[in-house]
Structures are given as C-alpha cells and as structure tokens.
Write a protein that holds these residues in place. Sequence first.
Motif, PDB file in Angstrom:
ATOM      1  N   LYS A   1      35.224  56.881  44.459  1.00 15.00           N
ATOM      2  CA  LYS A   1      36.494  57.033  43.513  1.00 15.00           C
ATOM      3  C   LYS A   1      36.625  55.748  42.680  1.00 15.00           C
ATOM      4  CE  LYS A   1      39.064  57.817  46.770  1.00 15.00           C
ATOM      5  NZ  LYS A   1      40.233  58.388  47.571  1.00 15.00           N
ATOM      6  N   ILE A   2      37.539  56.236  41.789  1.00 16.93           N
ATOM      7  CA  ILE A   2      37.881  55.133  40.613  1.00 16.93           C
ATOM      8  C   ILE A   2      38.943  53.889  41.514  1.00 16.93           C
ATOM      9  CG2 ILE A   2      39.723  54.408  38.985  1.00 16.93           C
ATOM     10  CD1 ILE A   2      39.232  57.185  37.809  1.00 16.93           C
ATOM     11  N   GLU A   3      39.452  54.323  42.448  1.00 20.67           N
ATOM     12  CA  GLU A   3      40.188  53.066  43.214  1.00 20.67           C
ATOM     13  C   GLU A   3      39.116  52.216  43.992  1.00 20.67           C
ATOM     14  OE1 GLU A   3      42.872  56.764  42.879  1.00 20.67           O
ATOM     15  OE2 GLU A   3      40.703  56.574  43.398  1.00 20.67           O
ATOM     16  N   GLU A   4      37.975  52.796  44.385  1.00 16.59           N
ATOM     17  CA  GLU A   4      37.113  51.777  44.795  1.00 16.59           C
ATOM     18  C   GLU A   4      36.229  51.178  43.885  1.00 16.59           C
ATOM     19  OE1 GLU A   4      33.527  52.062  48.318  1.00 16.59           O
ATOM     20  OE2 GLU A   4      34.619  53.913  47.902  1.00 16.59           O
ATOM     21  N   GLN A   5      36.060  51.627  42.841  1.00 14.16           N
ATOM     22  CA  GLN A   5      35.432  51.035  41.538  1.00 14.16           C
ATOM     23  C   GLN A   5      36.447  49.815  41.196  1.00 14.16           C
ATOM     24  OE1 GLN A   5      34.354  53.801  38.532  1.00 14.16           O
ATOM     25  NE2 GLN A   5      34.488  55.409  40.105  1.00 14.16           N
ATOM     26  N   LEU A   6      37.491  50.047  40.987  1.00 13.31           N
ATOM     27  CA  LEU A   6      38.485  48.825  40.429  1.00 13.31           C
ATOM     28  C   LEU A   6      38.859  47.919  41.710  1.00 13.31           C
ATOM     29  CD1 LEU A   6      40.578  47.810  38.556  1.00 13.31           C
ATOM     30  CD2 LEU A   6      42.224  49.330  39.422  1.00 13.31           C
ATOM     31  N   ALA A   7      38.452  48.308  43.029  1.00 13.63           N
ATOM     32  CA  ALA A   7      38.770  47.220  44.273  1.00 13.63           C
ATOM     33  C   ALA A   7      37.569  46.614  44.068  1.00 13.63           C
ATOM     34  CB  ALA A   7      38.853  48.302  45.398  1.00 13.63           C
TER      35      ALA A   7
ATOM     36  N   ASN B   1      31.185  48.426  34.502  1.00 11.21           N
ATOM     37  CA  ASN B   1      32.204  49.481  33.955  1.00 11.21           C
ATOM     38  C   ASN B   1      33.205  49.101  34.101  1.00 11.21           C
ATOM     39  OD1 ASN B   1      29.734  50.856  33.557  1.00 11.21           O
ATOM     40  ND2 ASN B   1      30.085  51.983  35.473  1.00 11.21           N
ATOM     41  N   VAL B   2      34.038  48.749  35.087  1.00 10.67           N
ATOM     42  CA  VAL B   2      35.529  48.243  35.176  1.00 10.67           C
ATOM     43  C   VAL B   2      35.633  47.147  34.009  1.00 10.67           C
ATOM     44  CG1 VAL B   2      37.398  47.364  36.675  1.00 10.67           C
ATOM     45  CG2 VAL B   2      35.579  49.057  37.590  1.00 10.67           C
ATOM     46  N   LEU B   3      34.916  46.178  34.069  1.00 13.08           N
ATOM     47  CA  LEU B   3      34.905  45.002  33.057  1.00 13.08           C
ATOM     48  C   LEU B   3      35.240  45.618  31.909  1.00 13.08           C
ATOM     49  CD1 LEU B   3      35.397  42.091  32.335  1.00 13.08           C
ATOM     50  CD2 LEU B   3      32.722  41.891  32.356  1.00 13.08           C
ATOM     51  N   ASN B   4      34.275  46.401  31.410  1.00 16.87           N
ATOM     52  CA  ASN B   4      34.255  47.045  29.888  1.00 16.87           C
ATOM     53  C   ASN B   4      35.651  47.885  29.849  1.00 16.87           C
ATOM     54  OD1 ASN B   4      32.184  45.742  28.940  1.00 16.87           O
ATOM     55  ND2 ASN B   4      30.833  47.209  29.890  1.00 16.87           N
ATOM     56  N   ALA B   5      35.902  48.656  30.780  1.00 15.56           N
ATOM     57  CA  ALA B   5      37.244  49.329  30.516  1.00 15.56           C
ATOM     58  C   ALA B   5      38.543  48.766  30.636  1.00 15.56           C
ATOM     59  CB  ALA B   5      37.256  50.363  31.999  1.00 15.56           C
ATOM     60  N   ILE B   6      38.398  47.561  31.167  1.00 13.21           N
ATOM     61  CA  ILE B   6      39.593  46.386  30.865  1.00 13.21           C
ATOM     62  C   ILE B   6      39.705  46.002  29.707  1.00 13.21           C
ATOM     63  CG2 ILE B   6      40.720  44.356  31.800  1.00 13.21           C
ATOM     64  CD1 ILE B   6      41.199  46.625  33.815  1.00 13.21           C
TER      65      ILE B   6
ATOM     66  N   VAL C   1      37.204  36.082  31.062  1.00 12.59           N
ATOM     67  CA  VAL C   1      38.240  35.371  30.823  1.00 12.59           C
ATOM     68  C   VAL C   1      39.384  36.132  29.999  1.00 12.59           C
ATOM     69  CG1 VAL C   1      39.067  33.229  29.584  1.00 12.59           C
ATOM     70  CG2 VAL C   1      36.907  33.124  30.762  1.00 12.59           C
ATOM     71  N   VAL C   2      38.982  36.867  29.102  1.00 14.92           N
ATOM     72  CA  VAL C   2      40.010  37.818  28.481  1.00 14.92           C
ATOM     73  C   VAL C   2      40.501  38.969  29.265  1.00 14.92           C
ATOM     74  CG1 VAL C   2      40.461  39.146  26.283  1.00 14.92           C
ATOM     75  CG2 VAL C   2      38.517  37.155  26.361  1.00 14.92           C
TER      76      VAL C   2
ATOM     77  N   ILE D   1      44.960  41.574  32.591  1.00 15.95           N
ATOM     78  CA  ILE D   1      45.318  41.865  33.852  1.00 15.95           C
ATOM     79  C   ILE D   1      46.448  41.068  34.268  1.00 15.95           C
ATOM     80  CG2 ILE D   1      44.666  42.124  36.243  1.00 15.95           C
ATOM     81  CD1 ILE D   1      41.847  42.590  35.468  1.00 15.95           C
ATOM     82  N   HIS D   2      46.301  39.895  33.840  1.00 21.44           N
ATOM     83  CA  HIS D   2      47.451  38.788  34.504  1.00 21.44           C
ATOM     84  C   HIS D   2      48.862  39.442  33.667  1.00 21.44           C
ATOM     85  CE1 HIS D   2      50.045  34.925  34.396  1.00 21.44           C
ATOM     86  NE2 HIS D   2      50.207  35.460  33.224  1.00 21.44           N
TER      87      HIS D   2
END
Length: 390
Positions: free
Chosen positions: A73-79, A111-116, A304-305, A310-311
């Motif tokens: 799930k998305i939650e686990e991907q982000l985790a 995938n998450v890094l690119n999404a952020i 870094v970006v 996220i900060h």
Amino acid sequence: MESSDEEKDGVLGNYMPKELSMSLATGTKFVDEVLSGPSDRCLENFCMDKQVFYKLCDILQAKGLLRHTNRIKIEEQLAIFLFIIGHNLRTRAVQELFRYSGETISRHFNNVLNAIMAISIDFFQPPGSEVPPEILGDPRFYPYFKDCVGAVDGIHIPVMVGVDEQGPFRNKNGLLSQNVLAACSFDLKFHYVLAGWEGSASDLRVLNSALTRRNKLQVPEGKYYLVDNKYANMPGYIAPYDGIPYHTNEYPIGYHPQDPRELFNQRHSLLRNATDRIFGALKARFPILLSAPPYPLQTQVKLVVAACAIHNYIRREKPDDFIFRMYEQDNMLEIEESLPPIEVEQSMIQVENQAVEIAFEMEQLEFSSQLRDSIASTMWDDFIRDLSAM
C-alpha cells in the motif's frame, strides 16, 4: 537469490533500533503496528506525526503520484522511504525489517523520492511583505529589521561520487560534499533551496547562481535577507560589519557594545541564527544528510531538496512536534546579548559547473551600505537611551 516480495527468514542484525527487533514480522505488520500505536511512535519511526503521515499519503495518491500495488500500500511505500532517510539505513538493513528484496526496496524508495520532488514546489513559499512576528514582537529587532524577511546561508552535505569526480566536490576541509544554499524564514521554513553545487564552490559563487538562474531566489521589493560575512553586503542581502566580532560568544559575558557596529553585529547574529536552527532541525529529523548515502549523485541532490520540502510540510501541518520544539529560539542554548532586560524545480537539482557573477551599480552597493549604517545608528541611539534610563 533474493525472494521478491515474499516474507523472508532470518534474524535482524544488531544495527537495527532495539524496539524494531521483530525478526518474524513482515513490513506490512510493522507499518500497521506503528500507525495503530501512539503518534509519537510514528514520529520516531517515520519522521512525522501520524495524522501528518496519513495526509501526505492522501496528497500523493490524489495527485496520482503513488498508487497501491497488489502487495504494498501507499502507506508502506512512504514508510519505507521515510524510515530510510529518518534512520540513515542501507537497503540491506531495511530488507531485513520489511522482508522485501533489495530491488523492491530500491524501487519504492525512488518512486516516493520522485513523487515528493514532483510536489516539492507546493511546499516552498516565498516571503511576503508583512513584518515577521519574530521581529515585530522583539524590541531588539523591531523596528530596525522590519524589512528583513529571513536569512540565507550555505551548508555542506556529505556526498559520494566516483574517484574521477572527487576533485571538485572536495571542500576546504578535504571532505567530499555538496554545497547547499538555503533561504529560510524566522519560523523555520525554507523559502528556497539550491542543492548540487560542488563542495569546492564558494558560498558567494552558489549565491550568485541562485540569483541569476531561471528559477532564482527572489526578494520582495524593499526587503532583504540577512547573510553572514561569507557573502557581500549588497541589495537584498545585509551582511555584518567586517572586522567586528559577530557571534555573542566572541564577547565577554556582560560586555556592552561599544559602538553602533558592535551592537548591529550582535543583534544581526542573534536574528540570523534561524539558519543554524533550521539546519539543526533538518538534520535531526533526517540523519541521512549526516553522511554520504550510496546513491547516484542526482539522487543525493534530490534527497536534500525532498528533505527540505518534507520539513516545510511538517512545519505547516504540525509546527509544535518534538523536533521543532527542540529548535525553537527559547530552547536554544545561547549566551544572552548584553542588553537592558527586555522555488524548487528540476533545474534546482542540476550540478552547476560555472560561476555567474552578479553586477551591481556602485549606487546600489552604496545604498546597501547606507541602509546598514542607518539601521545600526538608529539601533545604537535607542540602546544608549535605554541604557542611560536604567
């Protein structure tokens, strides 16, 4: 051969946090247990409050940047992503916890890094025209710095590059780093971040790039940032006086400033320490920034970006979380001043190779010098008057 997304046998190594020693647990079970527990546990493991975590999942899903898969799930991907950058763990260590192959961990991390990165611009807000409350509410700074919108500084983040690329990235201390420039507000939000410059690049050179690139650092008309003496005193950027002690710990305890320039430098330093506090909070939340991660250079720059984005997101959603409270002005250990009581876009993640010099007219530079002198003179007159009244 690694199994794919199947649960693996084995025992977690001693390098894992003690409370995470769940040798038979799957990643899904671990994430569910964290998210069903106290909010502090989510902060400890995934860098943010539970409700803030869920909201970020919703944002990424709503924008079509992440989606549930059959197994994760998305939650686990982000985790997975947040756990890596929040504990500075290598893929192998995360494999042992989440029970996925290295390929699966790496794929979801990227995938998450690119999404952020895709939504990072939404989390960086340029300064407005109003007087920051941190200045307005403090007689040491108001009305003298009423046109100041924040502070600019550089920080060196460790980097890993190939042997052939190491020369330019070796900083003056002989360490490999990228020189990152940040403009921040006094309430600890990043206005602008430029990452990817080689460690050997001077801070002024990086600022020159930030001021001349397409997605440049902008200052509202009539406003300015505070900078330290690594930079020039120039339009939009007020530096301390050269040759005058700057930090409060450079003065004996109980020492009274002897002239307007000393007083200006002391208060400039106290106000500009927002950069120290924001960098401190950033590295406390994301320890991956403390050492060079074994990723391609572009990924290291993106990290870094993304961490700064996220900060900002967390600061917006949960400004009083534990990490931010540690770095509030009132909680920072400092020597008191001796006074009477009282835009992120793709171009940002490119490594720059050429310096661009900024040219100012002599009249502009003279005006900046006169502005600083005027602030210092007014501040000094009020200081002497208050001192005489004691």
